[in-house]
Write a protein that holds these residues in place. Structure first.
Motif, mmCIF file in Angstrom:
data_model
loop_
_atom_site.group_PDB
_atom_site.id
_atom_site.type_symbol
_atom_site.label_atom_id
_atom_site.label_comp_id
_atom_site.label_asym_id
_atom_site.label_seq_id
_atom_site.Cartn_x
_atom_site.Cartn_y
_atom_site.Cartn_z
ATOM 1 N N VAL A 1 0.865 -1.168 0.000
ATOM 2 C CA VAL A 1 0.000 0.000 0.000
ATOM 3 C C VAL A 1 0.905 1.222 0.000
ATOM 4 O O VAL A 1 1.719 1.388 0.911
ATOM 5 N N ASP A 2 0.780 2.029 -1.037
ATOM 6 C CA ASP A 2 1.596 3.238 -1.190
ATOM 7 C C ASP A 2 3.081 2.909 -1.081
ATOM 8 O O ASP A 2 3.849 3.635 -0.460
ATOM 9 N N GLY A 3 3.491 1.756 -1.648
ATOM 10 C CA GLY A 3 4.888 1.346 -1.677
ATOM 11 C C GLY A 3 5.371 0.610 -0.443
ATOM 12 O O GLY A 3 6.478 0.089 -0.422
ATOM 13 N N GLU A 4 4.563 0.523 0.605
ATOM 14 C CA GLU A 4 4.951 -0.153 1.835
ATOM 15 C C GLU A 4 4.383 -1.567 1.857
ATOM 16 O O GLU A 4 3.179 -1.765 1.689
ATOM 17 N N VAL A 5 5.251 -2.555 2.072
ATOM 18 C CA VAL A 5 4.817 -3.956 2.107
ATOM 19 C C VAL A 5 3.939 -4.179 3.331
ATOM 20 O O VAL A 5 4.338 -3.903 4.460
ATOM 21 N N LYS A 6 2.732 -4.681 3.086
ATOM 22 C CA LYS A 6 1.792 -4.973 4.172
ATOM 23 C C LYS A 6 1.729 -6.450 4.505
ATOM 24 O O LYS A 6 1.548 -6.830 5.655
ATOM 25 N N LYS A 7 1.853 -7.297 3.472
ATOM 26 C CA LYS A 7 1.720 -8.740 3.703
ATOM 27 C C LYS A 7 2.360 -9.497 2.545
ATOM 28 O O LYS A 7 2.302 -9.064 1.404
ATOM 29 N N GLU A 8 2.961 -10.638 2.878
ATOM 30 C CA GLU A 8 3.457 -11.577 1.877
ATOM 31 C C GLU A 8 2.647 -12.852 2.030
ATOM 32 O O GLU A 8 2.638 -13.459 3.102
ATOM 33 N N GLY B 1 6.142 -11.397 -11.802
ATOM 34 C CA GLY B 1 6.006 -10.148 -12.530
ATOM 35 C C GLY B 1 4.580 -9.697 -12.759
ATOM 36 O O GLY B 1 4.338 -8.537 -13.067
ATOM 37 N N GLU B 2 3.610 -10.583 -12.610
ATOM 38 C CA GLU B 2 2.216 -10.185 -12.786
ATOM 39 C C GLU B 2 1.757 -9.381 -11.575
ATOM 40 O O GLU B 2 2.257 -9.572 -10.467
ATOM 41 N N SER B 3 0.799 -8.472 -11.810
ATOM 42 C CA SER B 3 0.310 -7.661 -10.701
ATOM 43 C C SER B 3 -1.146 -7.268 -10.899
ATOM 44 O O SER B 3 -1.662 -7.280 -12.004
ATOM 45 N N ILE B 4 -1.776 -6.936 -9.786
ATOM 46 C CA ILE B 4 -3.128 -6.378 -9.759
ATOM 47 C C ILE B 4 -3.005 -5.045 -9.030
ATOM 48 O O ILE B 4 -2.381 -4.969 -7.968
ATOM 49 N N VAL B 5 -3.588 -4.000 -9.598
ATOM 50 C CA VAL B 5 -3.455 -2.665 -9.037
ATOM 51 C C VAL B 5 -4.829 -2.096 -8.700
ATOM 52 O O VAL B 5 -5.754 -2.181 -9.498
ATOM 53 N N PRO C 1 -7.364 3.631 -6.508
ATOM 54 C CA PRO C 1 -7.983 4.440 -5.448
ATOM 55 C C PRO C 1 -7.430 4.139 -4.050
ATOM 56 O O PRO C 1 -7.340 5.020 -3.212
ATOM 57 N N HIS C 2 -7.030 2.885 -3.811
ATOM 58 C CA HIS C 2 -6.504 2.504 -2.498
ATOM 59 C C HIS C 2 -4.979 2.481 -2.467
ATOM 60 O O HIS C 2 -4.395 2.129 -1.438
ATOM 61 N N LYS C 3 -4.343 2.802 -3.604
ATOM 62 C CA LYS C 3 -2.879 2.774 -3.738
ATOM 63 C C LYS C 3 -2.314 1.409 -3.366
ATOM 64 O O LYS C 3 -1.285 1.281 -2.709
ATOM 65 N N THR C 4 -3.029 0.362 -3.771
ATOM 66 C CA THR C 4 -2.679 -1.012 -3.424
ATOM 67 C C THR C 4 -2.206 -1.775 -4.648
ATOM 68 O O THR C 4 -2.792 -1.655 -5.718
ATOM 69 N N VAL C 5 -1.136 -2.560 -4.467
ATOM 70 C CA VAL C 5 -0.617 -3.408 -5.537
ATOM 71 C C VAL C 5 -0.409 -4.809 -4.975
ATOM 72 O O VAL C 5 0.156 -4.972 -3.892
ATOM 73 N N VAL C 6 -0.885 -5.802 -5.697
ATOM 74 C CA VAL C 6 -0.614 -7.203 -5.389
ATOM 75 C C VAL C 6 0.296 -7.693 -6.500
ATOM 76 O O VAL C 6 -0.085 -7.676 -7.665
ATOM 77 N N ARG C 7 1.527 -8.093 -6.151
ATOM 78 C CA ARG C 7 2.519 -8.472 -7.155
ATOM 79 C C ARG C 7 3.062 -9.851 -6.823
ATOM 80 O O ARG C 7 3.346 -10.150 -5.659
ATOM 81 N N VAL C 8 3.213 -10.690 -7.842
ATOM 82 C CA VAL C 8 3.740 -12.040 -7.647
ATOM 83 C C VAL C 8 5.247 -12.017 -7.862
ATOM 84 O O VAL C 8 5.734 -11.475 -8.853
ATOM 85 N N ILE C 9 5.957 -12.596 -6.899
ATOM 86 C CA ILE C 9 7.405 -12.731 -7.010
ATOM 87 C C ILE C 9 7.781 -14.187 -6.800
ATOM 88 O O ILE C 9 6.981 -14.988 -6.330
#
Length: 120
Positions: free
Chosen positions: A37-44, A93-97, A100-108
């Protein structure tokens, strides 16, 4: 259309198909969905473990589901809801953005670390 125009269109489509195949074929199965959220990791969230994660932000909430090795935003209270309409992700590399919530879910990859650069 002239013969050369048709040949050019076929050539461009062929090159595009090859590039798409190379990029999609080289992506490997990811191991972890990183929620920021806004660049800060919240959960893995490990993709190997089915779970549902409820993310609360200042702007609203997102519900992220890990099921059968894929991550998906199944519910959000943002006004457009585009994040819930995106496909499930599972490859690196895939992601969901959710803008409005500044949230990104990215697969690594499970072994990938957040290293931008190594200087020797």
């Amino acid at each position: 259309m002239k013969r050369l125009d048709i040949l050019l269109v076929v050539l461009v489509l062929g090159v595009a198909a090859v590039l798409y195949g190379v990029t999609m074929g080289s992506a490997k199965q990811g191991g972890v969905a990183v929620v920021t959220v806004d660049g800060e990791v919240k959960k893995e969230l490990p993709l190997s473990q089915d779970t549902v994660y409820h993310l609360e932000t200042e702007k609203g909430y997102n519900i992220i589901e890990i099921k059968e090795g894929k991550a998906k935003v199944i519910e959000a209270d943002c006004r457009d809801g585009l994040c819930t309409e995106q496909k499930s992700i599972s490859k690196t590399g895939e992601s969901i953005v959710c803008l409005p919530h500044k949230t990104v879910v990215r697969v690594i990859d499970a072994q990938e670390q957040d290293v931008d650069m190594v200087v020797e």
